[in-house]
Design an enzyme around this catalytic site. Structure first.
Site, PDB file in Angstrom:
ATOM      1  CB  SER A 142      -0.879   0.004   1.248  1.00  9.47           C
ATOM      2  OG  SER A 142      -1.496   1.269   1.454  1.00  9.47           O
ATOM      3  CE1 TYR A 155      -4.122  -2.709   5.277  1.00  9.79           C
ATOM      4  CE2 TYR A 155      -3.361  -0.470   4.825  1.00  9.79           C
ATOM      5  CZ  TYR A 155      -3.886  -1.675   4.383  1.00  9.79           C
ATOM      6  OH  TYR A 155      -4.164  -1.838   3.046  1.00  9.79           O
TER       7      TYR A 155
END
Length: 325
Positions: A142, A155
């Site tokens: 990401s 995350y």
């Protein structure tokens, strides 16, 4: 490497990026091996894949945190189709919370799925690919693996770790004589998937997709292209590419901009949310979905404009404070 007729294993295939990527490979006539915790959802994806001419699908319910289960996934893929040409690690979970308020069991679970799940996938995939002498491993990271944000600490840590894993493997494989085994890392910006709906949340505010939002099909097309032409890292989304590039020049400014954007647009100001473990410890019910309902041209355009305005304002504010010092 030729895409058509490839054997492709995809984790996180029951929803979001993994599901759409499976369909993209099915349209190319590939054999797809689908892995996720939800058997009902996997069966639905397998049926959808098999509607495409030449596509074959095998659903293998798998919890990627279980290394033996992932090894079994690789074994079943090779027993059924004889080889593994492509392995896509796309399983991911997340939790939204102020740092001190994240339950430690939830923090560990995010790291277990998003980091150890990829470790298990890479070990299983590379074991097969080294024997074959060729193959492509694609890890979905990401842009928060480059530019972090508040409220999703686990995350962000996991996505940094995925980038580090890919870099290390790219260094090691040629040293072992595996020049035709490729490792690629994909860094999407915000994608229209059910991730936000399924997230654990302890902020008191509903988690929403932070603009601008891109379609999972955009990521899937990138993954397919990487099989034809492997690249080290690819950012998906123009705003994401801009932020990643800018972070290399003015990291502090981008860090501050991301903080403002996440605080104002990643958590709803209108919709409250009760504390929830989300899908961390048990899969979400139902047949799964590719999209989260955050897309649409008009909505995306409005969100892009709002984001550009917000980022410009944040940058100006940060510059003013820097000048005041």
């Amino acid at each position: 490497m030729r895409v058509r007729d490839s054997v492709v294993v995809i984790t996180g295939a029951s929803s979001g990026i993994g599901r759409v990527t499976a369909l993209a490979f099915a349209r190319k006539g590939c054999a797809v091996v689908l892995a996720a915790r939800r058997e009902k959802a996997l069966r639905a994806v397998a049926r959808e894949c098999e509607r495409h001419r030449g596509a074959r699908a095998l659903a293998v319910p798998t919890d990627v945190t279980d290394g033996r289960a992932v090894d079994d996934l690789a074994r079943r893929a090779t027993e059924r189709f004889g080889r593994v040409d492509v392995w896509v690690d796309a399983a991911a979970v997340t939790v939204f919370a102020p740092f001190q308020e994240v339950p430690l069991d939830d923090f560990r679970r995010v790291l277990d799925v998003n980091v150890m799940g990829y470790v298990h996938g890479a070990r299983a995939a590379l074991r097969v690919m080294r024997e074959q002498g060729r193959g492509t491993l694609v890890n979905v990271s990401s842009i928060v693996g480059v530019v972090t944000q508040p409220y999703t600490h686990a995350y962000g840590m996991s996505k940094h770790a995925v980038r580090a894993l890919g870099s290390s493997l790219r260094q090691e494989l040629p040293l072992d004589g595996a020049e035709d085994v490729h490792v690629c890392t994909v860094l999407p910006a915000t994608i229209d998937t059910p991730l936000f709906e399924h997230a654990a949340n302890y902020t008191g505010r509903k988690a929403v997709a932070m603009p601008p939002v891109h379609s999972p099909e955009r990521v899937a097309r990138t993954v397919v292209r990487l099989v034809r032409t492997p690249r080290r890292e690819v950012v998906v989304g123009p705003m994401g590419r801009s932020m990643v590039l800018q972070s290399r020049i003015t990291s502090g400014t981008v860090e501050g901009m991301m903080a403002h954007q996440a605080h104002r647009t990643h958590l709803s100001r209108e919709e409250p949310a009760p504390p929830s473990h989300g899908n961390l410890h048990a899969p979400a019910p139902g047949a799964g979905a590719a999209h989260g309902g955050w897309g649409g041209r008009r909505r995306t355009a409005v969100r892009r404009l709002a984001t550009a305005t917000l980022l410009a304002g944040a940058a100006a504010g940060l510059a003013h404070r820097a000048g005041a010092r």
